[in-house]
Design an enzyme around this catalytic site. Structure first.
Site, PDB file in Angstrom:
ATOM      1  N   CYS A 178       0.823  -1.212   0.000  1.00 47.68           N
ATOM      2  CA  CYS A 178       0.000   0.000   0.000  1.00 47.68           C
ATOM      3  C   CYS A 178       0.862   1.269   0.000  1.00 47.68           C
ATOM      4  O   CYS A 178       1.598   1.507  -0.944  1.00 47.68           O
ATOM      5  CB  CYS A 178      -0.988  -0.031   1.157  1.00 47.68           C
ATOM      6  SG  CYS A 178      -2.366   1.136   0.944  1.00 47.68           S
TER       7      CYS A 178
ATOM      8  N   LYS B 166     -11.968   8.448  -1.767  1.00 51.88           N
ATOM      9  CA  LYS B 166     -11.224   7.347  -1.185  1.00 51.88           C
ATOM     10  C   LYS B 166     -11.578   6.025  -1.844  1.00 51.88           C
ATOM     11  O   LYS B 166     -12.760   5.709  -2.058  1.00 51.88           O
ATOM     12  CB  LYS B 166     -11.505   7.272   0.324  1.00 51.88           C
ATOM     13  CG  LYS B 166     -10.704   6.201   1.055  1.00 51.88           C
ATOM     14  CD  LYS B 166     -10.944   6.278   2.552  1.00 51.88           C
ATOM     15  CE  LYS B 166     -10.077   5.278   3.290  1.00 51.88           C
ATOM     16  NZ  LYS B 166     -10.220   5.384   4.753  1.00 51.88           N
TER      17      LYS B 166
ATOM     18  N   SER C  18      -7.800   0.414   0.942  1.00 49.20           N
ATOM     19  CA  SER C  18      -8.233   1.559   1.734  1.00 49.20           C
ATOM     20  C   SER C  18      -7.179   2.645   1.575  1.00 49.20           C
ATOM     21  O   SER C  18      -6.191   2.686   2.297  1.00 49.20           O
ATOM     22  CB  SER C  18      -8.393   1.178   3.213  1.00 49.20           C
ATOM     23  OG  SER C  18      -8.741   2.312   3.983  1.00 49.20           O
TER      24      SER C  18
ATOM     25  N   HIS D  71      -4.358  -4.659   0.432  1.00 54.05           N
ATOM     26  CA  HIS D  71      -4.110  -5.300   1.727  1.00 54.05           C
ATOM     27  C   HIS D  71      -4.724  -6.702   1.758  1.00 54.05           C
ATOM     28  O   HIS D  71      -5.726  -6.937   2.446  1.00 54.05           O
ATOM     29  CB  HIS D  71      -4.703  -4.465   2.851  1.00 54.05           C
ATOM     30  CG  HIS D  71      -3.943  -3.216   3.149  1.00 54.05           C
ATOM     31  ND1 HIS D  71      -2.790  -3.201   3.903  1.00 54.05           N
ATOM     32  CD2 HIS D  71      -4.177  -1.928   2.782  1.00 54.05           C
ATOM     33  CE1 HIS D  71      -2.340  -1.951   4.000  1.00 54.05           C
ATOM     34  NE2 HIS D  71      -3.165  -1.165   3.327  1.00 54.05           N
TER      35      HIS D  71
ATOM     36  N   GLU E 183      -3.739  -9.101   3.306  1.00 62.14           N
ATOM     37  CA  GLU E 183      -3.564  -9.669   4.650  1.00 62.14           C
ATOM     38  C   GLU E 183      -4.649  -9.225   5.637  1.00 62.14           C
ATOM     39  O   GLU E 183      -4.699  -9.751   6.771  1.00 62.14           O
ATOM     40  CB  GLU E 183      -2.186  -9.277   5.201  1.00 62.14           C
ATOM     41  CG  GLU E 183      -2.037  -7.845   5.697  1.00 62.14           C
ATOM     42  CD  GLU E 183      -1.921  -6.795   4.600  1.00 62.14           C
ATOM     43  OE1 GLU E 183      -1.922  -5.591   4.933  1.00 62.14           O
ATOM     44  OE2 GLU E 183      -1.820  -7.169   3.411  1.00 62.14           O
TER      45      GLU E 183
ATOM     46  N   ARG F 239     -15.095   3.575  12.931  1.00 59.17           N
ATOM     47  CA  ARG F 239     -14.268   4.599  13.588  1.00 59.17           C
ATOM     48  C   ARG F 239     -14.519   5.961  12.966  1.00 59.17           C
ATOM     49  O   ARG F 239     -14.696   6.963  13.666  1.00 59.17           O
ATOM     50  CB  ARG F 239     -12.791   4.212  13.446  1.00 59.17           C
ATOM     51  CG  ARG F 239     -11.801   5.221  14.042  1.00 59.17           C
ATOM     52  CD  ARG F 239     -10.439   5.076  13.399  1.00 59.17           C
ATOM     53  NE  ARG F 239     -10.468   5.456  11.994  1.00 59.17           N
ATOM     54  CZ  ARG F 239      -9.515   5.129  11.120  1.00 59.17           C
ATOM     55  NH1 ARG F 239      -8.490   4.386  11.485  1.00 59.17           N
ATOM     56  NH2 ARG F 239      -9.608   5.528   9.853  1.00 59.17           N
TER      57      ARG F 239
END
Length: 312
Positions: A142, A163, A192, A235, A237, A249
Protein backbone atom coordinates in the site's frame (compact mmCIF):
# COMPACT_ATOMS: atom_id res chain seq x y z
CA UNK A 1 7.51 -25.70 9.45
CA UNK A 2 5.98 -22.86 11.51
CA UNK A 3 6.65 -19.19 11.92
CA UNK A 4 8.95 -18.33 14.83
CA UNK A 5 7.87 -15.27 16.82
CA UNK A 6 8.69 -13.98 20.31
CA UNK A 7 7.22 -16.09 23.12
CA UNK A 8 4.87 -13.40 24.49
CA UNK A 9 3.87 -11.63 21.26
CA UNK A 10 0.05 -11.19 21.32
CA UNK A 11 -0.19 -12.78 17.86
CA UNK A 12 0.94 -16.12 19.32
CA UNK A 13 -2.34 -16.82 21.13
CA UNK A 14 -4.49 -15.62 18.23
CA UNK A 15 -2.70 -17.73 15.61
CA UNK A 16 -2.57 -20.82 17.82
CA UNK A 17 -6.35 -20.59 18.25
CA UNK A 18 -6.64 -20.56 14.44
CA UNK A 19 -4.57 -23.75 14.17
CA UNK A 20 -1.68 -21.91 12.54
CA UNK A 21 1.52 -23.63 13.61
CA UNK A 22 3.50 -21.15 15.70
CA UNK A 23 6.91 -21.92 17.13
CA UNK A 24 8.20 -19.85 20.02
CA UNK A 25 11.85 -18.97 20.43
CA UNK A 26 12.21 -21.61 23.16
CA UNK A 27 11.21 -24.44 20.82
CA UNK A 28 13.02 -23.11 17.75
CA UNK A 29 16.48 -23.23 19.31
CA UNK A 30 16.22 -27.02 19.53
CA UNK A 31 15.97 -27.39 15.72
CA UNK A 32 19.02 -27.63 13.48
CA UNK A 33 17.76 -25.76 10.42
CA UNK A 34 18.46 -22.56 8.51
CA UNK A 35 15.17 -20.64 8.85
CA UNK A 36 14.31 -17.74 6.57
CA UNK A 37 15.07 -14.41 8.21
CA UNK A 38 12.16 -12.01 7.52
CA UNK A 39 12.25 -8.40 8.69
CA UNK A 40 8.94 -6.56 9.17
CA UNK A 41 9.07 -2.76 9.11
CA UNK A 42 5.71 -1.98 10.70
CA UNK A 43 4.52 1.53 9.89
CA UNK A 44 0.84 0.90 10.70
CA UNK A 45 -0.66 2.59 13.78
CA UNK A 46 -2.46 -0.59 14.94
CA UNK A 47 0.75 -2.54 15.25
CA UNK A 48 -0.59 -5.58 17.10
CA UNK A 49 -3.28 -6.12 14.45
CA UNK A 50 -0.73 -5.78 11.65
CA UNK A 51 1.73 -8.15 13.35
CA UNK A 52 -0.99 -10.77 13.66
CA UNK A 53 -2.25 -10.36 10.10
CA UNK A 54 1.18 -10.67 8.55
CA UNK A 55 2.35 -13.45 10.87
CA UNK A 56 -0.77 -15.37 9.85
CA UNK A 57 -0.07 -15.28 6.12
CA UNK A 58 3.70 -15.64 6.46
CA UNK A 59 3.27 -18.62 8.78
CA UNK A 60 1.05 -20.65 6.45
CA UNK A 61 4.00 -22.32 4.71
CA UNK A 62 6.15 -25.44 5.12
CA UNK A 63 9.17 -23.17 5.58
CA UNK A 64 10.48 -22.09 8.98
CA UNK A 65 10.32 -18.32 9.32
CA UNK A 66 12.00 -16.10 11.91
CA UNK A 67 10.14 -12.80 12.07
CA UNK A 68 11.98 -9.71 13.31
CA UNK A 69 10.02 -6.52 14.05
CA UNK A 70 11.31 -2.98 13.61
CA UNK A 71 9.70 0.48 13.66
CA UNK A 72 11.06 3.97 12.90
CA UNK A 73 13.30 5.16 15.71
CA UNK A 74 12.15 8.77 15.70
CA UNK A 75 8.40 8.16 15.57
CA UNK A 76 6.27 7.58 18.66
CA UNK A 77 3.33 5.21 18.15
CA UNK A 78 0.16 6.68 19.65
CA UNK A 79 -1.93 3.52 19.25
CA UNK A 80 0.48 0.91 20.64
CA UNK A 81 1.76 0.82 24.20
CA UNK A 82 5.34 1.74 24.90
CA UNK A 83 5.66 -1.53 26.80
CA UNK A 84 4.77 -3.49 23.66
CA UNK A 85 7.21 -1.48 21.53
CA UNK A 86 10.06 -1.96 23.99
CA UNK A 87 9.32 -5.67 24.38
CA UNK A 88 9.04 -6.70 20.74
CA UNK A 89 10.49 -4.01 18.46
CA UNK A 90 14.01 -3.09 17.50
CA UNK A 91 15.24 -0.08 15.55
CA UNK A 92 16.97 -0.09 12.21
CA UNK A 93 20.23 0.66 13.99
CA UNK A 94 19.86 -2.66 15.83
CA UNK A 95 19.66 -4.71 12.60
CA UNK A 96 21.50 -2.73 9.94
CA UNK A 97 24.62 -4.93 10.11
CA UNK A 98 22.56 -8.06 9.46
CA UNK A 99 21.27 -9.55 6.22
CA UNK A 100 17.73 -10.80 5.65
CA UNK A 101 16.09 -13.15 3.18
CA UNK A 102 13.01 -10.95 3.03
CA UNK A 103 11.76 -7.54 4.12
CA UNK A 104 8.11 -6.44 4.38
CA UNK A 105 7.38 -2.70 4.44
CA UNK A 106 3.79 -2.03 5.49
CA UNK A 107 1.42 0.75 4.62
CA UNK A 108 0.98 3.88 6.74
CA UNK A 109 -1.83 6.45 7.22
CA UNK A 110 0.23 9.39 5.93
CA UNK A 111 -1.06 9.65 2.35
CA UNK A 112 -2.13 13.25 2.86
CA UNK A 113 1.51 14.29 3.27
CA UNK A 114 4.16 14.61 0.57
CA UNK A 115 6.69 11.83 1.11
CA UNK A 116 9.37 14.29 2.19
CA UNK A 117 7.13 15.67 4.96
CA UNK A 118 6.63 12.31 6.70
CA UNK A 119 8.67 12.53 9.90
CA UNK A 120 10.43 9.20 9.36
CA UNK A 121 11.00 9.62 5.60
CA UNK A 122 14.82 10.01 5.86
CA UNK A 123 15.05 6.82 7.91
CA UNK A 124 12.74 4.97 5.52
CA UNK A 125 14.89 6.07 2.58
CA UNK A 126 17.95 4.77 4.40
CA UNK A 127 16.24 1.43 4.98
CA UNK A 128 15.11 1.14 1.35
CA UNK A 129 18.63 1.90 0.12
CA UNK A 130 20.10 -0.61 2.60
CA UNK A 131 17.63 -3.24 1.38
CA UNK A 132 19.27 -3.29 -2.05
CA UNK A 133 22.40 -4.87 -0.57
CA UNK A 134 21.17 -6.54 2.63
CA UNK A 135 17.82 -8.08 1.62
CA UNK A 136 17.15 -10.73 -1.01
CA UNK A 137 13.52 -9.73 -1.76
CA UNK A 138 11.49 -6.78 -0.45
CA UNK A 139 7.69 -6.74 -0.36
CA UNK A 140 6.10 -3.27 -0.19
CA UNK A 141 2.43 -2.88 0.81
CA UNK A 142 0.00 0.00 0.00
CA UNK A 143 1.63 3.32 1.05
CA UNK A 144 4.86 1.36 1.47
CA UNK A 145 4.55 0.37 -2.20
CA UNK A 146 3.95 3.96 -3.26
CA UNK A 147 6.92 5.08 -1.17
CA UNK A 148 9.15 2.39 -2.67
CA UNK A 149 8.18 3.22 -6.24
CA UNK A 150 8.81 6.90 -5.55
CA UNK A 151 12.16 6.40 -3.83
CA UNK A 152 13.61 3.79 -6.19
CA UNK A 153 12.09 4.93 -9.50
CA UNK A 154 10.74 8.46 -9.04
CA UNK A 155 7.13 7.42 -9.65
CA UNK A 156 4.75 9.92 -7.99
CA UNK A 157 1.61 9.07 -6.08
CA UNK A 158 -1.59 10.61 -7.41
CA UNK A 159 -4.52 11.84 -5.34
CA UNK A 160 -7.89 10.17 -5.93
CA UNK A 161 -11.09 12.17 -6.24
CA UNK A 162 -12.59 10.00 -3.49
CA UNK A 163 -11.22 7.35 -1.18
CA UNK A 164 -10.76 3.88 -2.65
CA UNK A 165 -12.41 1.84 0.07
CA UNK A 166 -13.66 -1.72 -0.12
CA UNK A 167 -12.88 -5.12 -1.63
CA UNK A 168 -12.27 -5.13 -5.36
CA UNK A 169 -11.95 -7.72 -8.08
CA UNK A 170 -8.59 -7.99 -9.82
CA UNK A 171 -7.27 -9.66 -12.96
CA UNK A 172 -3.92 -11.14 -13.84
CA UNK A 173 -1.88 -9.41 -16.54
CA UNK A 174 1.06 -11.81 -16.29
CA UNK A 175 -0.34 -15.11 -14.93
CA UNK A 176 2.96 -16.87 -15.58
CA UNK A 177 4.99 -14.95 -13.00
CA UNK A 178 5.56 -17.14 -9.96
CA UNK A 179 4.04 -14.67 -7.48
CA UNK A 180 0.60 -15.60 -8.84
CA UNK A 181 1.18 -19.29 -9.43
CA UNK A 182 -2.04 -21.18 -8.68
CA UNK A 183 -4.25 -18.06 -8.82
CA UNK A 184 -7.60 -17.94 -10.54
CA UNK A 185 -8.00 -15.51 -13.44
CA UNK A 186 -9.86 -13.14 -11.11
CA UNK A 187 -9.35 -12.56 -7.39
CA UNK A 188 -10.41 -10.11 -4.67
CA UNK A 189 -8.27 -7.77 -2.53
CA UNK A 190 -9.20 -5.11 0.09
CA UNK A 191 -8.08 -1.51 -0.47
CA UNK A 192 -8.23 1.56 1.73
CA UNK A 193 -6.38 4.55 0.34
CA UNK A 194 -6.70 8.08 -0.98
CA UNK A 195 -3.82 7.96 -3.46
CA UNK A 196 -2.71 5.73 -6.31
CA UNK A 197 0.01 5.26 -8.92
CA UNK A 198 -0.68 5.47 -12.64
CA UNK A 199 -0.01 2.54 -14.93
CA UNK A 200 1.55 4.86 -17.53
CA UNK A 201 4.15 6.07 -15.01
CA UNK A 202 5.11 2.48 -14.20
CA UNK A 203 5.16 1.35 -17.82
CA UNK A 204 7.64 4.13 -18.58
CA UNK A 205 10.24 2.42 -16.34
CA UNK A 206 11.84 -0.55 -18.14
CA UNK A 207 12.82 -2.27 -14.87
CA UNK A 208 9.20 -2.54 -13.73
CA UNK A 209 6.40 -4.84 -14.84
CA UNK A 210 2.72 -4.71 -13.85
CA UNK A 211 1.48 -8.17 -12.87
CA UNK A 212 -2.15 -7.53 -11.89
CA UNK A 213 -4.68 -4.71 -11.86
CA UNK A 214 -8.32 -3.93 -11.24
CA UNK A 215 -10.88 -2.06 -13.36
CA UNK A 216 -11.97 -0.21 -10.22
CA UNK A 217 -8.83 -0.12 -8.08
CA UNK A 218 -6.16 0.34 -10.76
CA UNK A 219 -2.66 -1.10 -10.57
CA UNK A 220 -2.31 -3.78 -7.91
CA UNK A 221 0.98 -5.69 -8.24
CA UNK A 222 4.31 -4.59 -9.73
CA UNK A 223 7.68 -6.33 -9.74
CA UNK A 224 11.28 -5.81 -10.69
CA UNK A 225 13.44 -8.47 -12.34
CA UNK A 226 13.16 -11.87 -10.60
CA UNK A 227 11.01 -10.38 -7.83
CA UNK A 228 13.79 -8.70 -5.88
CA UNK A 229 11.28 -5.92 -5.27
CA UNK A 230 7.52 -6.46 -5.21
CA UNK A 231 4.96 -3.66 -4.81
CA UNK A 232 1.35 -4.44 -3.75
CA UNK A 233 -1.18 -1.61 -3.65
CA UNK A 234 -3.81 -3.40 -1.54
CA UNK A 235 -4.11 -5.30 1.73
CA UNK A 236 -4.65 -9.00 1.05
CA UNK A 237 -3.56 -9.67 4.65
CA UNK A 238 -6.51 -7.77 6.19
CA UNK A 239 -8.86 -9.49 8.64
CA UNK A 240 -12.60 -9.90 8.03
CA UNK A 241 -13.43 -6.84 10.15
CA UNK A 242 -10.51 -4.51 9.38
CA UNK A 243 -12.46 -2.34 6.94
CA UNK A 244 -15.50 -2.48 9.22
CA UNK A 245 -13.49 -1.13 12.15
CA UNK A 246 -12.14 1.67 9.98
CA UNK A 247 -15.62 2.55 8.72
CA UNK A 248 -17.20 2.59 12.20
CA UNK A 249 -14.27 4.60 13.59
CA UNK A 250 -14.72 7.29 10.95
CA UNK A 251 -18.50 7.35 11.38
CA UNK A 252 -18.08 7.81 15.14
CA UNK A 253 -15.61 10.63 14.52
CA UNK A 254 -17.98 12.40 12.13
CA UNK A 255 -15.76 11.82 9.11
CA UNK A 256 -17.50 11.88 5.71
CA UNK A 257 -16.95 8.24 4.74
CA UNK A 258 -18.80 6.04 2.27
CA UNK A 259 -19.59 2.39 2.87
CA UNK A 260 -16.75 0.09 1.81
CA UNK A 261 -17.64 -1.30 -1.61
CA UNK A 262 -18.34 -5.00 -2.25
CA UNK A 263 -17.91 -5.71 1.46
CA UNK A 264 -21.11 -5.79 3.54
CA UNK A 265 -23.87 -8.11 2.22
CA UNK A 266 -26.59 -5.89 0.67
CA UNK A 267 -24.44 -2.91 1.77
CA UNK A 268 -25.79 -3.40 5.28
CA UNK A 269 -23.15 -2.60 7.93
CA UNK A 270 -25.19 -4.53 10.49
CA UNK A 271 -24.32 -7.75 8.65
CA UNK A 272 -21.05 -9.62 8.96
CA UNK A 273 -18.68 -8.77 6.10
CA UNK A 274 -18.16 -11.43 3.47
CA UNK A 275 -14.55 -12.67 3.18
CA UNK A 276 -13.49 -13.53 -0.36
CA UNK A 277 -9.79 -12.68 -0.28
CA UNK A 278 -8.39 -15.09 2.36
CA UNK A 279 -7.25 -17.82 -0.05
CA UNK A 280 -5.64 -15.16 -2.26
CA UNK A 281 -3.71 -13.78 0.72
CA UNK A 282 -2.30 -17.13 1.83
CA UNK A 283 -1.33 -18.13 -1.71
CA UNK A 284 0.20 -14.74 -2.48
CA UNK A 285 2.43 -14.60 0.60
CA UNK A 286 3.25 -18.30 0.32
CA UNK A 287 4.38 -17.78 -3.28
CA UNK A 288 6.48 -14.77 -2.32
CA UNK A 289 8.23 -16.70 0.43
CA UNK A 290 8.74 -19.81 -1.66
CA UNK A 291 9.65 -18.46 -5.08
CA UNK A 292 10.93 -14.90 -4.56
CA UNK A 293 12.78 -15.71 -1.34
CA UNK A 294 13.44 -19.37 -0.46
CA UNK A 295 14.14 -20.81 -3.91
CA UNK A 296 16.76 -18.21 -4.81
CA UNK A 297 18.21 -16.84 -1.56
CA UNK A 298 21.73 -18.16 -0.77
CA UNK A 299 22.02 -20.80 1.96
CA UNK A 300 24.78 -18.71 3.51
CA UNK A 301 22.75 -15.62 4.34
CA UNK A 302 25.84 -13.40 4.12
CA UNK A 303 25.91 -14.18 0.40
CA UNK A 304 23.00 -11.76 0.00
CA UNK A 305 25.46 -8.87 0.27
CA UNK A 306 27.45 -10.37 -2.63
CA UNK A 307 24.33 -10.77 -4.74
CA UNK A 308 24.48 -14.56 -4.72
CA UNK A 309 21.45 -16.57 -5.87
CA UNK A 310 20.89 -20.29 -5.65
CA UNK A 311 19.60 -20.38 -9.22
CA UNK A 312 22.58 -18.45 -10.62
Amino acid sequence: MPIKIPNQLPATQTLTAENIFVMTETRAITQDIRPLQILLLNLMPTKVDTETQLARVLGNTPLQIELELIAPAGHNSRNTSQEHMLSFYKTFADVRERTFDGLVITGAPVEHLPFEEVDYWPELCEIMEWSKTHVHSTLHICWGAQAGLYYHYGIPKRSLSQKLFGVFQHRLIDPNFILFRGFDDQFWVPHSRNTTVNAADIEAVPELKILADSPEAGVYAVKTDQGRQVFLMGHAEYDRDTLKKEYLRDVAAGVDISLPQHYFPQDDPAQEPLVRWRSCAHLLYGNWLNYCVYQTTPYNIHGIRRGERTDA
